[in-house]
Design a protein around this motif. Sequence first.
Motif, PDB file in Angstrom:
ATOM      1  N   UNK A  35       0.821  -1.208   0.000  1.00 51.95           N
ATOM      2  CA  UNK A  35       0.000   0.000   0.000  1.00 51.95           C
ATOM      3  C   UNK A  35       0.862   1.268   0.000  1.00 51.95           C
ATOM      4  N   UNK A  36       2.150   1.106  -0.317  1.00 45.79           N
ATOM      5  CA  UNK A  36       3.080   2.219  -0.207  1.00 45.79           C
ATOM      6  C   UNK A  36       2.672   3.412  -1.063  1.00 45.79           C
ATOM      7  N   UNK A  46       6.627  15.451  -0.752  1.00 43.52           N
ATOM      8  CA  UNK A  46       7.266  15.235  -2.051  1.00 43.52           C
ATOM      9  C   UNK A  46       7.853  13.831  -2.126  1.00 43.52           C
ATOM     10  N   UNK A  47       8.348  13.309  -0.997  1.00 46.48           N
ATOM     11  CA  UNK A  47       8.731  11.901  -0.918  1.00 46.48           C
ATOM     12  C   UNK A  47       8.411  11.326   0.452  1.00 46.48           C
ATOM     13  N   UNK A  48       8.090  10.037   0.446  1.00 45.86           N
ATOM     14  CA  UNK A  48       7.917   9.254   1.666  1.00 45.86           C
ATOM     15  C   UNK A  48       8.791   8.020   1.540  1.00 45.86           C
ATOM     16  N   UNK A  70      11.404   4.497  -1.950  1.00 44.46           N
ATOM     17  CA  UNK A  70      11.075   5.921  -1.947  1.00 44.46           C
ATOM     18  C   UNK A  70       9.907   6.161  -2.906  1.00 44.46           C
ATOM     19  N   UNK A  71       8.876   6.854  -2.409  1.00 44.92           N
ATOM     20  CA  UNK A  71       7.691   7.135  -3.217  1.00 44.92           C
ATOM     21  C   UNK A  71       7.369   8.627  -3.190  1.00 44.92           C
ATOM     22  N   UNK A  72       7.097   9.199  -4.362  1.00 41.67           N
ATOM     23  CA  UNK A  72       6.446  10.503  -4.455  1.00 41.67           C
ATOM     24  C   UNK A  72       4.934  10.252  -4.358  1.00 41.67           C
ATOM     25  N   UNK A  73       4.096  11.291  -4.424  1.00 40.12           N
ATOM     26  CA  UNK A  73       2.658  11.038  -4.403  1.00 40.12           C
ATOM     27  C   UNK A  73       2.152  10.231  -5.600  1.00 40.12           C
ATOM     28  N   UNK A 232      -4.549   6.671   9.563  1.00 42.60           N
ATOM     29  CA  UNK A 232      -5.467   5.540   9.578  1.00 42.60           C
ATOM     30  C   UNK A 232      -5.293   4.724   8.308  1.00 42.60           C
ATOM     31  N   UNK A 233      -5.088   3.421   8.469  1.00 44.21           N
ATOM     32  CA  UNK A 233      -4.899   2.539   7.306  1.00 44.21           C
ATOM     33  C   UNK A 233      -5.803   1.326   7.434  1.00 44.21           C
TER      34      UNK A 233
END
Length: 233
Positions: A35-36, A46-48, A70-73, A232-233
Amino acid sequence: MGTLKVDVVRVFTDESGNLGNELGIVRSGPASAGREQDIAARLGFSETVFLEAVASADSAASGGTAALRIFTPTTELPFAGHPSVGTAWWLREQGTGVGVLHEPAGDVAVEYDGTLTWISAKPNWAPKFEWLPQDSADAVEGFDGSEFSRGHHYVYAWADEAAGRLRSRMFAPAMGIAEDEATGAAAVRVTEKLGRDLQITQGSGSQLFTKLDGDFVRVGGATVFDRSLELDV
């Protein structure tokens, strides 16, 4: 339904600990697995970063390793600068300082030097940018990037060429980032392009430092903890 803890740091702050680019840091687990991208989009940074594994060394200051994604939106990145610097700093604050970050693009070396955290990357790990040189720092600050709808656009000018001081801004709407406050990957690319060490002032005044190092470029900056939140997930 459960909650996911997210630590938020600001990377490439100025010397007073202000500004910098927000980074979300998540320890991967059952709540985030698969679910990243959705989580990164909901957070909107901008990144998570999602930490997959951390291996400690004998010293809390350095020597361990960590694997991350690393993920952007809108997309996953093989490498990014401010997530690498910010995660390395955060890990040391947790007592598990690292010497290497394992990222999809390759192994990213880490060094700690006082208030600065440095990482080393190959320029071809970073996205390609459309270079938009300007005549002055004032032109960079007044640049209107609102019409960009795709690509990676790096707007820059010398603030002091003799001293290697650069003024810049970066727009990447296709990645869900209208304007990035501080972009380590772009700093790697522009350092290679200009062929010299740089001190870069980006966005509202965030500070990035770079050094040429053979086939690599080192990028360094200061990071501060900002806040923790629960999603919340």
